[in-house]
Every structure is written in C-alpha cells, then in structure tokens.
Motif scaffolding. Structure first.
Motif, short mmCIF file in Angstrom:
data_model
loop_
_atom_site.label_atom_id
_atom_site.label_comp_id
_atom_site.label_asym_id
_atom_site.label_seq_id
_atom_site.Cartn_x
_atom_site.Cartn_y
_atom_site.Cartn_z
N GLU A 8 3.28 51.20 -57.72
CA GLU A 8 2.77 49.85 -57.40
C GLU A 8 3.39 48.80 -58.30
N LEU A 9 3.58 49.18 -59.55
CA LEU A 9 4.19 48.24 -60.50
C LEU A 9 5.62 47.89 -60.07
N LEU A 10 6.35 48.93 -59.62
CA LEU A 10 7.76 48.70 -59.27
C LEU A 10 7.92 48.06 -57.90
N PHE A 11 7.06 48.42 -56.98
CA PHE A 11 7.24 47.92 -55.59
C PHE A 11 5.94 47.29 -55.06
N THR A 17 4.53 52.39 -45.01
CA THR A 17 4.64 53.76 -45.53
C THR A 17 5.79 54.47 -44.82
N PRO A 18 6.25 55.56 -45.39
CA PRO A 18 7.29 56.34 -44.70
C PRO A 18 6.87 56.72 -43.28
N GLU A 19 5.59 57.00 -43.10
CA GLU A 19 5.11 57.38 -41.77
C GLU A 19 5.32 56.25 -40.77
N TYR A 21 7.73 54.18 -40.73
CA TYR A 21 9.14 54.20 -40.30
C TYR A 21 9.45 55.40 -39.41
N GLU A 22 8.83 56.51 -39.73
CA GLU A 22 9.04 57.70 -38.88
C GLU A 22 8.60 57.38 -37.44
N ARG A 23 7.53 56.62 -37.34
CA ARG A 23 7.05 56.25 -36.00
C ARG A 23 7.96 55.21 -35.34
N GLU A 24 8.43 54.31 -36.17
CA GLU A 24 9.29 53.25 -35.63
C GLU A 24 10.63 53.78 -35.12
N TYR A 25 11.11 54.84 -35.76
CA TYR A 25 12.41 55.42 -35.38
C TYR A 25 12.20 56.88 -34.98
N GLN A 120 20.33 44.70 -44.85
CA GLN A 120 19.13 44.25 -44.14
C GLN A 120 18.05 45.32 -44.11
N ARG A 121 18.31 46.45 -44.72
CA ARG A 121 17.38 47.57 -44.68
C ARG A 121 16.70 47.79 -46.04
N LYS A 122 16.80 46.76 -46.88
CA LYS A 122 16.31 46.87 -48.26
C LYS A 122 14.86 47.39 -48.31
N ASP A 123 14.01 46.83 -47.48
CA ASP A 123 12.59 47.24 -47.52
C ASP A 123 12.42 48.70 -47.14
N ILE A 124 13.25 49.14 -46.21
CA ILE A 124 13.14 50.55 -45.78
C ILE A 124 13.48 51.47 -46.96
N TYR A 125 14.59 51.18 -47.63
CA TYR A 125 14.99 52.04 -48.76
C TYR A 125 13.91 52.01 -49.84
N GLN A 126 13.40 50.81 -50.06
CA GLN A 126 12.42 50.67 -51.14
C GLN A 126 11.14 51.43 -50.82
N CYS A 127 10.80 51.46 -49.55
CA CYS A 127 9.60 52.21 -49.16
C CYS A 127 9.75 53.69 -49.50
N PHE A 128 10.93 54.24 -49.18
CA PHE A 128 11.13 55.67 -49.47
C PHE A 128 11.32 55.92 -50.96
N ALA A 129 11.89 54.93 -51.64
CA ALA A 129 12.04 55.05 -53.09
C ALA A 129 10.66 55.05 -53.74
N LYS A 130 9.81 54.19 -53.21
CA LYS A 130 8.44 54.08 -53.76
C LYS A 130 7.73 55.43 -53.62
N GLN A 131 7.95 56.06 -52.47
CA GLN A 131 7.32 57.36 -52.25
C GLN A 131 7.77 58.38 -53.30
N LEU A 132 9.07 58.35 -53.63
CA LEU A 132 9.56 59.30 -54.63
C LEU A 132 8.98 58.98 -56.01
#
Ligand code: GLU
Length: 547
Positions: A8-11, A17-19, A21-25, A120-132
């Motif tokens: 939460e502090l970083l992002f 959530t990753p889910e 995006y999984e649904r979106e794609y 243009q996919r910055k938020d997507i990467y950050q979402c998965f980075a946040k999960q890690l």
C-alpha cells in the motif's frame, strides 16, 4: 514485515486487482492449436531485417493455424525513442507484406487486448508488481548508481558473479520503517524481484528452435520497475505475453541470456510461460568468414535498403522462407506458381545456428522472380519505385510507356531468356541506354580499332542499314564489312594468325554495339534496333562518328 502494508505504501493508487485484469483479458476463443504471437519492436526509427525475419515467422505460424499476430510497441526505454517511429514500423511491415490482426496503430490501438504500447500499460504492471510485494516477493531498492558501481568493482576484484544478489542485495533487509522514511524523504527507488534462485542450480526450458535447454537458474534480484515506475523489458513482457494470451514468443537469440529471469518471473506469477522460439542471428560472409550483420557496416540490415534498392515483396518472402525452412526451396521448385501461403511453415525445419543472409542469393531469386513477370507488371513496379527514388526516370518512363515496355522485353522471349533485371535500382541503370535522355557512352570503343577504321565501320554500317532486314540479313551485312575492312569473320582465324587481320568480327560488332548502346555488353543488337526504329539507330551511329 507486513508486506500488505508495504504494498500500500508503494502503490497507493493501484486499486485494481490481478483478477480484474484476468477478467478483462480472457483466454482467447480460437481453434485448437492456434498460435498467438507478436512482434515487440522498440520505436527507435530503425526497422531491422531481424524485425521482418521474426515477423514473417510469426505471421506464418499465426495465420496458418487460424491464430493471431499482433504488434506491441516496446517503448519502455524513452532514450531510444524517435518521434514517428510507430508509423515507420507499421508502414514498413505493411509494405513488406506483414499484416497484423491487432496491435498498435499509428495513433491508437486495434484489438481488445491493448493498450499495445507498454508505456500506456503502467497501471497494469504496477498492479502485478504490487501483488508480488504483498507476497514478499519484491522490494524497493534505494541503491544509487555510485553504490551499484562500487558493488561491481568489488565483485570484479573478488572475481565474483556480477549483479544484485545475496550479500550484495542490501535493500532486501530494509525494515518497513526504513523504507517509509526513505520514501517520505523523496529518495528514488526501483522495485526488485526477490530471487530465491541459486547460481548452482539449473533449469530446463524447451525452446521450439533450439530444443531442450539447460540454463543456469536466475539468482539476481532483477529490476522489475524502474524509478519512474516504468517496467523493464523482463517484467513487461511477462505481464504482456500472459495477458495478451501469447502462445509463442518469437524473438532474437540475444534474449537467451535473460531467459532464466523470464521463466523465473512466469513461475513467480504462477503462470505457464509461452513457448519460446529464439531465432538465430543473421550472419553474412565477410571474405571467408561468417560474421553477424552489423548496423554500422551493412546497409542491408535496415529494411529501408530493400525498398530503395527495389525488391518485390514476393522476392523477399521467398528468400526469407528459403533461409527459414530447409524444405522451402524444394517445395518452391515443385510448386513454382503456388503462393507462399500454401507452404506449410514449421518451426522444426528452422536452423538453430546462425542464419546466412546472402544478398547474392537474394538477387538470384529476385532475377528469377522478375523474369517470371510480364512487361506490364514490371513497368508498373519500376514506375512506382522511380516515383519514390528517381523522379527523372519516372518522367521518362511515363513519357515513353510502350517503348519502355519494349525495352523491358528485349531478350526475354527467346529460347534462352535473359535475366538482366535484378532490382529496380539496377534496372534503372541497366535500361538507361534505351532512352536518349539518359544515354551515355559507358564503355570505350575497342582499343585495337583506330579512329579512322572505326569511323569507316560505322559509316559503312549506316549506309547499308535497313530496319526491315531480318536478323540474318542484318548480320550478313556486318560480316561483309568485317571482311571488306580486313577483319577476320571467324574469331579463331584471327587468334591463329593475328598478323593477317586488323581484328575479328567481335571487334567490328563491338564498335557498332558501343555506338548503339554505349556498352560492350548488351542484349541482342538486332532486337534493340527493332525497338529503336530506323531514325534512332541512325542517330546513335551518326553521333558516334567522330570528325
Ligand atoms: N523489444 C524487444 C526488442 O526490440 C523485443 C523482444 C521480444 O519480442 O520479446 O528486441
């Protein structure tokens, strides 16, 4: 440490959530065995032969299996970016016959798995980075360039492996409080993956071109996100190829050394990695040894070269498929008129060692390809090339349409057709002598014929010239001049007794040939005369007679 709190502090702004995006794609709805692949060029403005090479493989695999090929712009390295580069890429690919089902367009996207530009996919990467981060598998690293440099120096002195790992991974052990403090004082940081790998271990990966590979496990804490929050290629392609549902990653073998990182990242994400297909380097012969094609030394590495030299797209494809699949050439011989799309392209028939890219061979294919086309088609292609690269020539072609087609056809209809035209640029040079506007004497008259004799040959030739003579009668007249002026009608007589003659019929013909065409080598002179017509033949000869 409370990793959730750290995430939460970083992002703080990442709410998806990753889910989500999984649904979106979602998984693609494609036939069994359909290949989904992509090219991932960087927008540097330079379109590489390797881009086309890989795109051709991808295009064939995708389209022959009912799959999809898309173009993703890998623009995470802003330093290398050139304005307008995406258009250059799309134009080049379209021009060379690679059409994408989806991907980046000049000013947007086409397809439902985008955006297709990595920035243009910055938020997507950050979402998965946040999960890690939440799972304790990634952490911020505040090391400065100087500190990293010192680390490298130390590793060098101690003959250790380079990189951020083990005892060198200082930021691995920072506490939440330390991290929070650094962040609130505005210290920049990157996000690193916390690798559990060990340099002693190896992992097995199957590569569709290279076969089974046993590679050293990754033990480096690689950078996933740079200090501006933009991912590195390593992280970005993992996320993208998963969400875009890529089945085959076709890319140059220069990526093999980082493959351990990539498979580790896929594992970390809990995803299956796509089938990797690492293509061999394009090589060329330099003297007697092979070397990698080089941007600095070899203009043929840029796609622009093939456009400016003037090759048919069909030629490029035929050549590319010849070097890509070992059975293509044989198939082509058995099916000379079939479209290349009828050939069954396969990864198994690809060579895993360096691929020799041989311009000579390309030119041979080009010659044959042009020879198989009719004059109308050749004229059209040559004219479009000329409009782009030589407007003066284009004007001449337009002003002399039928004559130009006639020139293209000279020497092509006999039992042994000539293969004079290789590329459009070379054709322009080759055909130039037909047109008075471009005609110039390129070769000298034969040296052993003095000026007076030469003038006599040409004068007699023009006196006896009749445009209605058939080939035999015409040549009979040349022979008569030969004899009359003391040249040998049979070249071997002259060779045997050179003191008896001024030269042979070859010299006499060459005088006439140079006068008519400006060259010692040309297609059949009688045929050229027929195309020229009486007046033009006489003019050329008269101009060659020196006072
Ligand atoms: N952006 C990478 C390159 O330009 C592409 C590699 C890939 O296709 O994954 O080499």
């Amino acid at each position: 440490m409370d990793y959730k709190k750290l995430a939460e502090l970083l992002f703080p702004n990442i709410t998806k959530t990753p889910e989500d995006y999984e649904r979106e794609y979602p998984e693609r709805n494609l036939p069994e065995g359909a290949v989904v692949t992509r090219i991932g060029p960087s927008p540097t403005g330079f379109v590489h032969l390797g881009n086309l090479f890989n795109a051709i493989i991808g295009e064939r695999l995708a389209h022959q299996s009912g799959g999809v090929i898309f173009m993703r712009i890998e623009d995470t390295d802003t330093k290398r970016e050139v304005p307008g580069a995406v258009k250059i890429l799309i134009d080049a690919m379209t021009q060379f016959g690679v059409f994408f089902d989806e991907g980046a367009t000049v000013d947007g996207d086409n397809g439902s798995y985008g955006p297709y530009r990595q920035r243009q996919r910055k938020d997507i990467y950050q979402c998965f980075a946040k999960q890690l981060v939440e799972k304790g598998m990634a952490y911020p690293c505040f090391c400065t360039e100087e500190e990293l440099e010192q680390m490298r120096e130390h590793q060098k002195e101690n003959k250790q492996n380079f990189g951020y790992y083990g005892e060198y991974a200082k930021c691995r052990d920072l506490t939440y409080e330390q991290i929070e403090e650094k962040i609130s004082s505005g210290i920049p940081y990157v996000l690193r993956y916390k690798s559990e790998g060990c340099s002693e271990n190896s992992v097995k990966v199957y590569d569709a071109i290279k076969g089974d590979l046993e590679i050293q496990e990754n033990y480096i804490d690689l950078v996933m996100l740079k200090s501006d929050g933009i991912p590195t290629y390593h992280f970005a392609h993992v996320i993208d190829d998963h969400l875009m549902r890529t089945t085959h990653v076709i890319r140059g073998e220069e990526w093999l050394p980082s493959l351990p990182m990539h498979v580790q990242m896929f594992d970390a994400m809990g995803w299956e990695h796509p089938l990797y297909c690492h293509t061999a380097q394009l090589m060329k012969m330099d003297g007697t040894s092979k070397r990698k094609l080089s941007k600095r030394k070899d203009p043929e590495l840029g796609l622009e070269y093939y456009d400016s030299e003037g090759y048919l797209v069909e030629t490029i494809w035929n050549y590319m498929l010849t070097i890509l699949n070992s059975n293509y050439e044989e198939w082509r011989m058995a099916n000379p008129d079939a479209a290349y799309t009828e050939f069954k392209f396969s990864l198994e028939k690809m060579g895993s060692a360096g691929v020799l890219f041989d311009l000579q061979k390309l030119n041979n294919i080009s010659k044959e390809m042009i020879a198989s086309k009719d004059a109308e088609f050749i004229y059209g292609e040559l004219l479009s090339w000329a409009h782009k690269y030589d407007e003066e020539f284009a004007q001449i072609l337009e002003a002399n349409k039928d004559f130009a087609k006639g020139a293209i056809n000279v020497g092509r209809n006999g039992a042994k057709p000539r293969y004079d035209l290789v590329t459009w640029k070379q054709s322009r040079e080759f055909l130039s002598f037909y047109f008075d506007e471009l005609f110039k004497r390129e070769d000298e008259f034969p040296e052993n014929v003095d000026k007076d004799t030469r003038n006599t040959i040409l004068t007699k030739y023009i006196e006896g010239f009749d445009i209605n003579d058939d080939q035999e009668t015409w040549f009979g007249k040349v022979r008569a001049i030969t004899e009359e002026l003391g040249f040998a009608v049979r070249p071997k007589d002259y060779k045997k007794n050179p003191e008896m003659y001024k030269g042979s019929v070859v010299d006499v013909s060459n005088v006439i040939r140079v006068a008519t065409t400006g060259r010692l080598n040309s297609p059949d002179l009688w045929e050229i005369n027929q195309l020229f017509g009486d007046e033009k033949v006489r003019n050329r000869i008269k101009k060659a007679i020196e006072k």
